[in-house]
Design a protein around this motif. Structure first.
Motif, short mmCIF file in Angstrom:
data_model
loop_
_atom_site.label_atom_id
_atom_site.label_comp_id
_atom_site.label_asym_id
_atom_site.label_seq_id
_atom_site.Cartn_x
_atom_site.Cartn_y
_atom_site.Cartn_z
N THR A 1 -8.13 3.45 3.07
CA THR A 1 -6.73 3.71 3.42
C THR A 1 -6.61 5.21 3.64
N TRP A 2 -6.42 5.57 4.91
CA TRP A 2 -6.43 6.98 5.29
C TRP A 2 -5.03 7.58 5.30
N ARG A 3 -4.98 8.87 5.25
CA ARG A 3 -3.72 9.57 5.53
C ARG A 3 -3.39 9.34 7.02
N PRO A 4 -2.10 9.37 7.38
CA PRO A 4 -1.73 9.06 8.77
C PRO A 4 -2.03 10.22 9.72
N ASP A 5 -3.31 10.53 9.86
CA ASP A 5 -3.76 11.63 10.71
C ASP A 5 -4.88 11.08 11.59
N LEU B 1 -8.49 10.91 2.83
CA LEU B 1 -8.32 9.59 2.23
C LEU B 1 -7.12 9.53 1.30
N GLN B 2 -6.48 8.33 1.26
CA GLN B 2 -5.54 8.03 0.18
C GLN B 2 -6.25 7.25 -0.93
N VAL B 3 -6.98 6.19 -0.54
CA VAL B 3 -7.77 5.44 -1.52
C VAL B 3 -8.73 4.52 -0.78
N SER C 1 0.83 -1.19 0.00
CA SER C 1 0.00 0.00 0.00
C SER C 1 0.88 1.25 0.00
N ALA C 2 0.51 2.26 0.81
CA ALA C 2 1.26 3.51 0.80
C ALA C 2 2.42 3.50 1.78
N GLY C 3 2.35 2.66 2.81
CA GLY C 3 3.39 2.63 3.84
C GLY C 3 2.98 3.44 5.04
N ALA C 4 2.86 4.76 4.90
CA ALA C 4 2.41 5.64 5.98
C ALA C 4 0.91 5.83 5.83
N GLU C 5 0.12 5.18 6.70
CA GLU C 5 -1.32 5.17 6.50
C GLU C 5 -2.04 4.65 7.75
N LEU C 6 -3.34 4.84 7.78
CA LEU C 6 -4.26 4.20 8.71
C LEU C 6 -5.33 3.52 7.86
N GLN C 7 -6.01 2.52 8.44
CA GLN C 7 -6.99 1.78 7.66
C GLN C 7 -8.26 1.50 8.46
#
Length: 428
Positions: A341-345, A312-314, A278-284
């Motif tokens: 898949t969220w941004r890491p916030d 969101l990332q995707v 995935s993106a690596g730096a993320e929340l889900q």
């Protein structure tokens, strides 16, 4: 001073009093027997606080990796700490395959089954649906085994680590097969809303990626011996070069596309086992809902696009078959799974999730156990017909709460189970 432990995403950080990495099952038995409270950490890919503990943490990555294949019965006993990326090539060498493969090959077999982690496909459940037997270490350090067909088997397979430390699982296998992967871009939203059932039925594994504003893309993973797929009727166009699910990222970490045939384990996951998933730096987060209400679910989420997209990332939309395991989010319900898949916030995500969960509430969403959710224990209990049975199973198998932590106790300590009428509704 105890050392801080982090999950893969870094959003769960805790300091257990003791961290042990047993080197044998016998060593594991000793550690469990001596411990007051135990949680187990596999590859650390859960985003929820499932493994958090202030007492004893066991890491199973030093246990021997074993794969004992019975080619005649098409089954295999597999050590729970084995990752899917380690297991799949060994099965393929024996001309065998898993009937189900989740999207990430980086996760362990035990962790994937314990949380009902899934891939995509109308006719397949989570990886837990392939489990024939479970072997685990109980609170007194003894080894127990339970097999399919035994009473309460469906309560043991997906148990969130709350019943003991799983050491081995026996899995159903199928003959190996090849897969071709194509990506279709610029899918009109009208085609997804009006023809979603046909799109997800076009191949053995289909994923739709979207940011809820722009046109989605469709990832089609077709068994090479199945009929060809053509989604041009939807208005989507076939991608001319490899793509990453997150549009602006390079596809170098992704499995081969453009219809090049390859072994099942090199196509069904989205990402290569030796690369960053995935993106690596993320929340889900992820929610499973009734598949026959897919159009209504997607329309409700589209209305929240102005709220969702900035954080969101995707998102990935998949289908999952119904299965019998008590705590599986697809328990007795063919499902559509909507993944974020969220941004890491974490702060921003915690503000968005209640709005999403409120919008989805009419369809009784069941969150993925290893992802971030704001769903209350009361609502969770009302959405699982065998919630009370699992609480009784936990009381029987772990009366001292050795395998509990704060999250497990929040979920199961109090009887939140709904009425018999609620339970009947949930069996639909």
């Amino acid at each position: 001073m105890s050392q801080a432990v982090r999950n893969w995403a870094g959003n769960v950080v805790f300091s257990p009093r003791n961290v042990h990495a047993p080197v044998s099952v016998e060593h594991l038995q000793e550690l469990v027997n001596e411990a007051g409270q135990v949680r187990v950490m596999g590859t650390g890919h859960s985003f929820s606080a499932l493994v958090e503990t202030s007492r004893t943490l066991l890491r199973l990555d030093r246990l021997p990796r074993t794969v004992e294949v019975d080619a005649d019965s098409r089954t295999a006993w597999v050590s729970a700490a084995t990752t899917l990326g380690e297991l799949a090539p060994r099965l393929h060498e024996r001309a065998l395959a898993l009937p189900i493969l989740p999207s990430l090959p980086h996760i362990s077999v035990g962790g994937a089954c314990a949380t009902a982690t899934h891939g995509s496909g109308n006719d397949v459940g989570s990886l837990a649906s392939a489990v024939r037997a479970v072997r685990w270490v109980t609170g007194d350090g003894e080894v127990r085994t339970i097999s399919r067909g035994s009473p309460r088997f469906e309560g043991v397979v997906v148990s969130l680590g709350a019943l003991g430390v799983v050491t081995h699982l026996e899995l159903d296998l199928v003959p190996t097969f090849e897969v071709e992967q194509h990506v279709y871009e610029d899918l009109p939203w009208s085609s997804l809303l009006d023809g979603g059932a046909e799109i997800f039925a076009c191949a053995s594994a289909v994923s739709v990626f979207t940011d809820w504003r722009r046109s989605p893309s469709v990832w089609v993973k077709r068994r090479s011996d199945d009929a060809p797929v053509d989604l041009t009727w939807t208005g989507a166009r076939k991608a001319s070069r490899p793509r990453h699910p997150i549009a602006h990222l390079s596809a170098e970490n992704c499995t081969p596309q453009l219809g090049v045939p390859g072994p099942w384990h090199e196509r069904l996951p989205h990402f290569r086992p030796d690369r960053v998933p995935s993106a690596g730096a993320e929340l889900q987060s992820e929610y499973l809902l009734p598949r026959d209400r897919m159009t209504e679910v997607l329309r409700a989420l589209r209305e929240l696009a102005p709220l969702i997209t900035p954080v969101l990332q995707v998102s990935e939309i998949r289908t999952v078959g119904a299965e019998p395991h008590w705590l599986s989010p697809s328990h007795h319900r063919a499902s559509v799974a909507v993944h974020f898949t969220w941004r890491p916030d974490a702060g921003a995500v915690s503000r968005v999730l209640p709005r999403i969960e409120h919008a989805l509430d009419p369809w009784s969403p069941r969150p993925h156990w290893g992802k971030i959710s704001m769903t209350s224990p009361r609502l969770l209990a009302s959405r699982y017909p065998y919630w009370a049975e699992f609480r009784a199973l936990r009381q029987d198998m772990d009366p001292s709460r050795k395998f509990a932590n704060r999250l497990i106790e929040d979920w199961f300590l109090v009887d939140h189970a709904g009425s018999a009428g609620d339970r009947a509704d949930e069996r639909r």
